[in-house]
Design a protein around this motif. Structure first.
Motif: not given
Length: 352
Positions: A35-36, A39, A45, A64, A72
Motif C-alpha cells: 500500500a505504501s 501511495a 493505496a 500506513f 488511501a
C-alpha cells in the motif's frame, strides 16, 4: 469531448493523486509495504477490511501513516441477508472436506459488526471508502461525507451504477468479469448471470452515470489502462498485477502460479467462501463444482477455514485459495512503485 488523459488528470486533481491508479483493496492482502509503495508512487493505496474489527481498522491506518502515508482507501462488504441452512448440503460439504483430511469449521458466520466497521472508518478518516456487494445506508453516507471521506461504490451492471449514484456515491468502480477475487454483484444469486467483461461494461456504465468511473478487471499494464481510459474510465483499480510484487508478501507458490496461469486457467468459483470470486483453478474448485456447489456465504467460508489455513501453511496449490484475475501472467514482477508508475507512463504514450 474530454480527452482520456484530461479526464484522468481531472480525477487525479480531485483526489490528490499523481497517477490514476488505485491499489485494489484485496481482503487477505493487507500489506502495508504494498500500500505504501503505490501511495508513494502517486496512486491510491487500498485495504480490504472485511475481516477487520474497529481496532484493526484503526491500526492499519495508523501503520500506513507511520510508513509514509499518502492517499488511501478502505473497503467494506455490505452484509448479505442471513443464509438459509441446508443440513443435506452441509453434510455433503463436510464429507468433501473430510476426503481432503480437513475437519469442517464451525458454521458460525463469524462476521464483523458492519455498523461498528463503518464508524471505525469514519474515525480513521481515509481519503475514500469503497463498498462492495451493495450500498451503504443513507446515515452511513452522511457520516462519511461529514468526515470528508469520498465513497467509491463497486458495481457490476449499469443499473447498479445508477443506484449507487442515486444513493450518493462520489464515483463508481465498474468491475468486469475478468477481475480476480470476489464479484461485487448486489444480488449474490445473480452474480454468474451478470458476468460482463470490462470491454462491454465500462462504456455502458460511463454512459449511465455522470460521476467518475474507475475500471477494474484484467488491467495489468499500460495497454489495459489506456484502453480503460479510452472507454470512459477516469482511473483504474488494479489488484492481481500487484500481487507478484515482493511488497505484496503473498505465498511464493501463489505468486508462481500467477506467473504461469493462462486466462482460461482462472475460474469463477464459490468453493472457498460461498460468494462468487475468480481464482486459479485447482482440485478444490473442481471438486466443489462437480459435487453440486458450495454452501452460501459466509457458511462456506467458515466450513473451509481449516482447509484454507492448512493449504496456505503447506503451500498446497491444489487446495489453496489463490484469487487471480484473467491477466495475471501479463508483465514481469517488479517493485510496486515502479509497476504503478509504468502503468501510467505506458498509457500516456499510447494515448498521445
Amino acid at each position: 469531448m474530454v480527452s482520456p488523459v484530461a479526464r484522468a488528470e481531472a480525477f487525479c486533481a480531485r483526489f490528490g493523486l499523481r497517477l490514476p491508479v488505485l491499489l485494489a483493496p484485496m481482503s487477505g492482502v493487507p500489506s502495508i509495504p504494498l500500500a505504501s509503495a503505490v501511495a508513494a508512487a502517486g496512486g491510491m493505496a487500498g485495504c480490504g477490511a472485511l475481516t477487520f474489527d474497529s481496532e484493526a481498522i484503526a491500526d492499519w491506518m495508523h501503520r500506513f501513516r507511520q510508513a509514509g502515508g499518502g492517499r488511501a482507501l478502505l473497503n467494506l462488504w455490505v452484509p448479505d441477508p442471513a443464509p438459509a441452512r441446508d443440513a443435506e448440503a452441509e453434510a455433503r460439504m463436510a464429507a468433501l472436506l473430510a476426503a481432503e483430511g480437513a475437519a469442517p469449521g464451525s458454521l458460525s458466520p463469524g462476521l464483523q459488526d458492519f455498523g461498528a466497521q463503518c464508524a471505525a472508518v469514519v474515525a480513521a478518516r481515509p481519503d475514500a471508502v469503497s463498498s462492495i456487494m451493495g450500498l451503504f445506508e443513507p446515515s452511513q453516507v452522511t457520516a462519511f461525507r461529514a468526515a470528508g471521506i469520498a465513497w467509491f461504490a463497486t458495481v457490476t451492471t449499469p443499473a447498479e451504477a445508477r443506484a449507487a449514484v442515486a444513493a450518493g456515491a462520489d464515483a463508481v468502480i465498474a468491475q468486469g468479469a475478468e477481475a480476480g477475487g470476489h464479484r461485487g454483484a448486489f444480488d449474490a444469486a445473480r452474480a454468474e448471470a451478470q458476468m460482463v467483461g470490462l470491454m462491454s461494461l465500462l462504456p455502458a456504465v460511463a454512459d449511465a452515470v455522470e460521476v467518475p468511473v474507475i475500471a477494474a478487471g484484467g488491467i495489468a499494464d499500460g495497454r489495459g489502462l489506456a484502453a480503460a481510459l479510452a472507454l470512459g474510465a477516469s482511473a483504474v483499480s488494479v489488484g492481481t498485477a500487484f500481487l507478484r510484487c515482493e511488497e505484496a508478501g503473498i505465498a511464493p507458490v501463489w505468486a508462481a502460479a500467477l506467473a504461469e496461469v493462462a486466462p482460461e486457467g482462472t475460474v469463477p468459483t464459490r468453493a472457498f467462501s460461498g460468494r462468487l470470486g475468480r481464482a486459479v483453478d485447482n482440485r478444490w474448485t473442481r471438486t466443489v463444482a462437480a459435487s453440486g456447489g458450495a454452501l452460501p456465504y459466509p457458511l462456506q467460508r467458515a466450513a473451509t477455514a481449516a482447509l484454507r489455513e492448512r493449504a496456505a501453511r503447506d503451500g498446497d496449490v491444489e487446495l489453496m485459495q489463490m484469487w487471480a484475475g484473467q491477466s495475471a501472467a501479463i508483465g514481469a514482477a517488479m517493485p510496486a512503485a515502479q509497476r504503478a508508475s509504468r502503468l501510467w507512463q505506458e498509457a500516456r504514450e499510447l494515448l498521445a
